[in-house]
Design an enzyme around this catalytic site. Structure first.
Site, PDB file in Angstrom:
ATOM      1  N   ASN A   8       1.427  -1.594  -0.099  1.00  0.00           N
ATOM      2  CA  ASN A   8      -0.298  -0.051  -0.260  1.00  0.00           C
ATOM      3  C   ASN A   8       0.538   0.984   0.055  1.00  0.00           C
ATOM      4  OD1 ASN A   8      -1.759   2.087  -0.224  1.00  0.00           O
ATOM      5  ND2 ASN A   8      -2.458   1.314   2.545  1.00  0.00           N
ATOM      6  N   ARG A  92      -2.858  -1.975  -3.634  1.00  0.00           N
ATOM      7  CA  ARG A  92      -3.782  -1.425  -2.952  1.00  0.00           C
ATOM      8  C   ARG A  92      -4.081  -0.064  -4.226  1.00  0.00           C
ATOM      9  NH1 ARG A  92      -6.633   0.698   2.441  1.00  0.00           N
ATOM     10  NH2 ARG A  92      -7.847   2.264   1.247  1.00  0.00           N
ATOM     11  N   HIS A 181     -12.894   3.457   0.549  1.00  0.00           N
ATOM     12  CA  HIS A 181     -13.507   2.221   1.743  1.00  0.00           C
ATOM     13  C   HIS A 181     -13.302   0.533   1.066  1.00  0.00           C
ATOM     14  CE1 HIS A 181     -12.762   5.037   5.267  1.00  0.00           C
ATOM     15  NE2 HIS A 181     -12.503   4.830   4.248  1.00  0.00           N
ATOM     16  N   ARG A 241     -13.504  15.739   7.412  1.00  0.00           N
ATOM     17  CA  ARG A 241     -13.695  16.005   6.482  1.00  0.00           C
ATOM     18  C   ARG A 241     -15.392  16.190   6.803  1.00  0.00           C
ATOM     19  NH1 ARG A 241     -11.936  10.241   3.203  1.00  0.00           N
ATOM     20  NH2 ARG A 241     -10.271  10.610   4.493  1.00  0.00           N
ATOM     21  N   GLU A 384      -7.965  -4.673   5.188  1.00  0.00           N
ATOM     22  CA  GLU A 384      -8.350  -4.694   3.972  1.00  0.00           C
ATOM     23  C   GLU A 384      -6.992  -5.383   3.644  1.00  0.00           C
ATOM     24  OE1 GLU A 384      -9.034  -0.374   3.699  1.00  0.00           O
ATOM     25  OE2 GLU A 384      -8.426  -0.315   5.259  1.00  0.00           O
TER      26      GLU A 384
END
Ligand code: ADP
Length: 397
Positions: A8, A92, A181, A241, A384
């Protein structure tokens, strides 16, 4: 040996995990930080052993990958004899656009499409591609697989992914809801069905509540709707956010504060959410602590965040035409007992009943609703890397 290496990459970092797919356990993992800047450092971790740290200048991702492979095969600190002990490498990648809708083996076309999607994922896609090229260079001949954060959302129907703006923008620029996600939502929705022994086409709502937060509705692990949009800004209240806002707010603030749209977007991405509302922190733990001490800003931030999650759950129950299970995951979802309880209590009119004792748990797969709850509620830790490794194994066979 059946090891899959999962990578990643960020713009100045490379995270990796080597997973033995016979038992799905992590053999080693690590992080290269400060790639291309002073103080580059690799920290290599093997379960049960001291960390192995290398501090060497690493000018680019290729140097970082080289250091990672050296650590993995190191005589003292390594876990494999040679790169032959790695079956394939999974990467990823944030954005596959509308052309790459599934995990896939890397070839030149795939790399071209990842490049075409640079402007959809300007912070991530360039780094993701650098990671792939670094592995191709340092481990030639190895199969590389890409797993996209957007794949899960590509399962949505048009009615869920289209924005009600002139259709030509979809045609010209592929403006649509992608959702992010995705790897986590895919993993958690499938694990919920497996762990909960639910029917294969179970209707599941996954609340991925971390620094970034999103929620998804799926049937049998296939996405029906998800809260993030063209970018990871839409939807829930996050650490920094804003999630959903009326787009007209942007113009209004720009005019009043004499700032441009770029600055406005920076405010929505980095200075809003829990941080913006509370004025305290983007970290949920800090905000909750302040809330407990009676801080008004912290209270409003937590209330807005929880309310938004509940509102989405309600909407997704309608989108699904019912709901068999709700799953909580990621930093807040896995650790914050009181938020899970508060959200479930707001759903009590639907027959959701949280079991206080079962809910008194962190980071562990568990049913947290009572036996007579009409909708089952679970804590399902996300993973993940494992999802990427499973996809890589499937495609590299
Ligand atoms: P990301 O991967 O998006 O950066 P994480 O999934 O690691 O985020 O989640 C980070 C969030 O989880 C932070 O807001 C943090 O406060 C929260 N968190 C972690 N542990 C706890 C805890 N014990 N109680 C409440 N919140 C927690």
């Amino acid at each position: 040996m059946n090891n899959i290496l999962v990578i990643n990459c960020g713009s100045s970092s490379l995270k990796y995990q080597l997973i033995n797919m016979d038992n799905e356990e992590v053999v080693a993992k690590g992080l290269v930080e400060r790639i291309g800047i002073d103080g580059s450092k690799l920290t290599h971790k093997v379960p049960g052993k001291d960390d192995y740290v290398i501090e060497n200048p690493m000018k680019d991702h290729s140097d970082a990958a080289n250091a990672m492979f050296s650590a993995l095969t190191d005589n003292t600190h390594g876990v494999i004899k040679s790169l032959d002990d790695i079956s394939a490498i999974g990467h990823r990648v944030l954005h596959g656009g509308i052309k790459l809708t599934e995990s896939t083996l890397v070839d030149n076309h795939v790399k071209d499409v990842i490049r075409e999607c640079f402007d959809l994922g300007p912070l991530h896609n360039p780094a993701n591609l650098m990671g792939i090229e670094a592995c191709e260079k340092n481990a030639p001949g190895k199969k590389n697989v890409v797993v996209f954060d957007t794949t899960f959302g590509m399962g949505m129907e048009e009615k869920a992914y289209l924005y009600a703006i002139p259709y030509e923008y979809y045609e010209k620029y592929s403006i649509r809801r992608y959702g992010f996600h995705g790897t986590s939502h895919m993993f958690v929705s499938r694990e919920t069905i497996k762990f909960g022994n639910l029917k294969p086409d179970a209707k599941v709502i996954v609340c991925h509540l971390g620094n970034g937060a999103s929620i998804s509705a799926s049937v049998g692990g296939k996405c029906v709707d998800t809260s993030m949009g063209l970018t990871p800004l839409e939807g829930l209240v996050m650490g920094t956010r804003s999630g959903d806002v009326d787009p007209a707010v942007l113009q209004y603030i720009c005019n009043k504060e004499k700032i441009d749209i770029n600055e406005m977007l920076n405010i929505l991405n980095k200075k809003s959410g829990l941080l913006g509302l509370s004025g305290i922190s983007s970290d949920c733990r800090d905000v909750e602590l302040a809330y407990e001490k009676g801080d008004a800003g912290a209270k409003r931030a937590m209330e807005v965040m929880k309310y938004r999650i509940g509102k989405y759950i309600g909407a997704y129950m309608v989108a699904l035409g019912g709901c068999d299970a709700i799953a909580f995951t990621a930093g807040i979802g896995e650790n914050d007992i009181s938020i899970r309880e508060a959200i479930c209590n707001n759903l009590s009119f639907l027959g959701v009943k949280i079991d206080k004792e079962r809910n008194n748990v962190r980071g562990k797969m568990q049913l947290i609703s009572t036996d007579d709850s009409k909708i089952k509620v679970f804590l399902i830790p996300t993973n993940e890397e494992l999802m990427i490794a499973r996809e890589t194994l499937r495609l590299a066979k």
